[in-house]
Design a protein around this motif. Structure first.
Motif, PDB file in Angstrom:
ATOM      1  N   UNK A  62       0.839  -1.209   0.000  1.00  0.00           N
ATOM      2  CA  UNK A  62       0.000   0.000   0.000  1.00  0.00           C
ATOM      3  C   UNK A  62       0.869   1.253   0.000  1.00  0.00           C
ATOM      4  N   UNK A  63       1.921   1.235   0.806  1.00  0.00           N
ATOM      5  CA  UNK A  63       2.823   2.390   0.852  1.00  0.00           C
ATOM      6  C   UNK A  63       3.559   2.551  -0.475  1.00  0.00           C
ATOM      7  N   UNK A  64       4.029   1.423  -1.014  1.00  0.00           N
ATOM      8  CA  UNK A  64       4.820   1.430  -2.252  1.00  0.00           C
ATOM      9  C   UNK A  64       3.986   1.930  -3.433  1.00  0.00           C
ATOM     10  N   UNK A  65       2.704   1.568  -3.423  1.00  0.00           N
ATOM     11  CA  UNK A  65       1.818   1.934  -4.536  1.00  0.00           C
ATOM     12  C   UNK A  65       1.077   3.251  -4.281  1.00  0.00           C
ATOM     13  N   UNK A  66       1.361   3.868  -3.135  1.00  0.00           N
ATOM     14  CA  UNK A  66       0.683   5.124  -2.805  1.00  0.00           C
ATOM     15  C   UNK A  66      -0.807   4.950  -2.603  1.00  0.00           C
ATOM     16  N   UNK A  67      -1.211   3.819  -2.015  1.00  0.00           N
ATOM     17  CA  UNK A  67      -2.638   3.532  -1.851  1.00  0.00           C
ATOM     18  C   UNK A  67      -3.119   3.628  -0.403  1.00  0.00           C
ATOM     19  N   UNK A  68      -2.259   4.131   0.471  1.00  0.00           N
ATOM     20  CA  UNK A  68      -2.692   4.330   1.858  1.00  0.00           C
ATOM     21  C   UNK A  68      -3.693   5.489   1.884  1.00  0.00           C
ATOM     22  N   UNK A  69      -4.760   5.310   2.663  1.00  0.00           N
ATOM     23  CA  UNK A  69      -5.785   6.361   2.740  1.00  0.00           C
ATOM     24  C   UNK A  69      -5.285   7.512   3.616  1.00  0.00           C
ATOM     25  N   UNK A  70      -5.934   8.653   3.446  1.00  0.00           N
ATOM     26  CA  UNK A  70      -5.624   9.791   4.302  1.00  0.00           C
ATOM     27  C   UNK A  70      -5.760   9.397   5.766  1.00  0.00           C
ATOM     28  N   UNK A  71      -4.841   9.882   6.595  1.00  0.00           N
ATOM     29  CA  UNK A  71      -4.874   9.510   8.009  1.00  0.00           C
ATOM     30  C   UNK A  71      -4.187   8.190   8.277  1.00  0.00           C
ATOM     31  N   UNK A  72      -3.665   7.562   7.212  1.00  0.00           N
ATOM     32  CA  UNK A  72      -2.911   6.326   7.408  1.00  0.00           C
ATOM     33  C   UNK A  72      -3.757   5.066   7.461  1.00  0.00           C
ATOM     34  N   UNK A  73      -5.055   5.193   7.135  1.00  0.00           N
ATOM     35  CA  UNK A  73      -5.908   4.005   7.159  1.00  0.00           C
ATOM     36  C   UNK A  73      -5.598   3.079   5.980  1.00  0.00           C
ATOM     37  N   UNK A  74      -5.934   1.776   6.137  1.00  0.00           N
ATOM     38  CA  UNK A  74      -5.718   0.831   5.032  1.00  0.00           C
ATOM     39  C   UNK A  74      -6.547   1.219   3.800  1.00  0.00           C
ATOM     40  N   UNK A  75      -6.048   0.865   2.648  1.00  0.00           N
ATOM     41  CA  UNK A  75      -6.730   1.102   1.373  1.00  0.00           C
ATOM     42  C   UNK A  75      -8.116   0.439   1.384  1.00  0.00           C
ATOM     43  N   UNK A  76      -9.115   1.121   0.807  1.00  0.00           N
ATOM     44  CA  UNK A  76     -10.447   0.512   0.659  1.00  0.00           C
ATOM     45  C   UNK A  76     -10.813   0.448  -0.828  1.00  0.00           C
ATOM     46  N   UNK A  82     -10.714   0.429  -9.001  1.00  0.00           N
ATOM     47  CA  UNK A  82      -9.954  -0.720  -8.485  1.00  0.00           C
ATOM     48  C   UNK A  82     -10.212  -1.964  -9.333  1.00  0.00           C
ATOM     49  N   UNK A  83     -11.455  -2.135  -9.753  1.00  0.00           N
ATOM     50  CA  UNK A  83     -11.801  -3.327 -10.545  1.00  0.00           C
ATOM     51  C   UNK A  83     -11.084  -3.301 -11.890  1.00  0.00           C
ATOM     52  N   UNK A  84     -11.197  -2.186 -12.582  1.00  0.00           N
ATOM     53  CA  UNK A  84     -10.670  -2.117 -13.955  1.00  0.00           C
ATOM     54  C   UNK A  84      -9.146  -2.097 -14.007  1.00  0.00           C
ATOM     55  N   UNK A  85      -8.538  -1.538 -12.963  1.00  0.00           N
ATOM     56  CA  UNK A  85      -7.073  -1.479 -12.946  1.00  0.00           C
ATOM     57  C   UNK A  85      -6.451  -2.722 -12.321  1.00  0.00           C
ATOM     58  N   UNK A  86      -7.283  -3.705 -11.992  1.00  0.00           N
ATOM     59  CA  UNK A  86      -6.783  -4.862 -11.257  1.00  0.00           C
ATOM     60  C   UNK A  86      -5.923  -4.392 -10.084  1.00  0.00           C
ATOM     61  N   UNK A  87      -6.502  -3.535  -9.272  1.00  0.00           N
ATOM     62  CA  UNK A  87      -5.821  -2.997  -8.088  1.00  0.00           C
ATOM     63  C   UNK A  87      -5.150  -4.139  -7.313  1.00  0.00           C
ATOM     64  N   UNK A  88      -3.822  -4.131  -7.207  1.00  0.00           N
ATOM     65  CA  UNK A  88      -3.127  -5.246  -6.549  1.00  0.00           C
ATOM     66  C   UNK A  88      -3.592  -5.458  -5.109  1.00  0.00           C
ATOM     67  N   UNK A  89      -3.910  -4.372  -4.420  1.00  0.00           N
ATOM     68  CA  UNK A  89      -4.317  -4.521  -3.019  1.00  0.00           C
ATOM     69  C   UNK A  89      -5.661  -5.253  -2.936  1.00  0.00           C
ATOM     70  N   UNK A  90      -6.650  -4.775  -3.669  1.00  0.00           N
ATOM     71  CA  UNK A  90      -7.986  -5.367  -3.576  1.00  0.00           C
ATOM     72  C   UNK A  90      -8.025  -6.792  -4.136  1.00  0.00           C
ATOM     73  N   UNK A  91      -7.304  -7.021  -5.239  1.00  0.00           N
ATOM     74  CA  UNK A  91      -7.325  -8.365  -5.831  1.00  0.00           C
ATOM     75  C   UNK A  91      -6.523  -9.363  -5.006  1.00  0.00           C
ATOM     76  N   UNK A  92      -5.354  -8.965  -4.519  1.00  0.00           N
ATOM     77  CA  UNK A  92      -4.534  -9.914  -3.751  1.00  0.00           C
ATOM     78  C   UNK A  92      -5.118 -10.166  -2.364  1.00  0.00           C
TER      79      UNK A  92
END
Ligand code: ZN
Length: 226
Positions: A62-76, A82-92
């Motif tokens: 998440x940090x490497x891909x810049x996908x951490x949410x504001x405030x440091x929360x996990x990516x949602x 996310x679906x169309x880009x095959x978001x690595x976080x959501x798919x993995x």
């Protein structure tokens, strides 16, 4: 949605420095350490819980891909992007927070990493352990900046010593249409852990690892550069 294959990813995790993954208990046993490590009930050997390894991979990716949410929360899950880009976080790791997400289950399965007792190097470390198997005690102190005196009582932390080798056992579910990039990102997650570390007190040098004998689908593989 069709599951095409389950791809095995195996290897070894060698500790280069002592590792501490806490048992999550704050109670101190009499004569015991303040900060015990997690162990398997069956043989008392330390292990790396699959959940710890997976959580570390996710956080670093998440940090490497810049996908951490504001405030440091996990990516949602962000819906179509996310679906169309095959978001690595959501798919993995899955989009569990959004049960309506039409991307299927998380593709990554990370099993507990256990100590391979058939290795002579592990055997030697086990014999050298003075207390519980595969364990060393690290004493941490706090120094007063002005008087240079030890401020608090000594605090003993349990660690698994450098040199111990664990088995790595991961599977990647490949559904019809899944791009090869998911495998690449999974390996990137492992490469990031190798650069960063696992367990507690990484910033103080704990938990540095090397991943060796990596195999993807039974064939020798290398981690990507990160
Ligand atoms: Zn996502």
């Amino acid at each position: 949605m069709k599951l095409e294959r389950i791809v095995p990813v195996t290897g070894r995790i060698e500790l280069l420095t002592g590792m501490h993954i806490g048992a999550g208990t704050e109670t101190t046993q009499i004569g015991g350490v303040d900060n015990p490590i997690i162990r398997l009930p069956k043989d008392g050997n330390p292990y790396i819980p699959g959940s710890s390894l997976k959580g570390r991979m996710r956080a670093l990716l998440e940090l490497y891909l810049g996908k951490v949410e504001g405030g440091g929360d996990p990516h949602v899950y962000k819906g179509d992007s996310c679906k169309n880009e095959y978001c690595p976080i959501c798919y993995l790791f899955g989009a569990a927070a959004d049960t309506q997400a039409p991307i299927g289950p998380g593709r990554l399965i990370v099993r507990d990493c256990v100590i391979d007792e058939s290795l002579e190097s592990n055997e030697r470390i086990k014999l050298e352990s003075t207390g519980l198997p595969y364990t060393e005690e690290k004493t941490e102190i706090s120094i007063n900046r002005i008087t240079s005196k030890v401020e608090k009582g000594l605090r003993k932390t349990e660690r698994v010593p450098a040199g111990v080798i664990f088995d790595l056992d991961i599977s990647l579910r490949k559904f019809e249409g899944d791009p090869d990039s998911l495998l690449k990102w999974m390996l990137t997650g492992l490469a990031l852990i190798q650069k960063d570390g696992i367990g507690g007190s990484i910033s103080r040098g704990y938990g540095k690892i090397r991943i060796t004998e990596l195999k993807v689908d039974g064939k020798e593989a290398a981690l990507p550069e990160v």
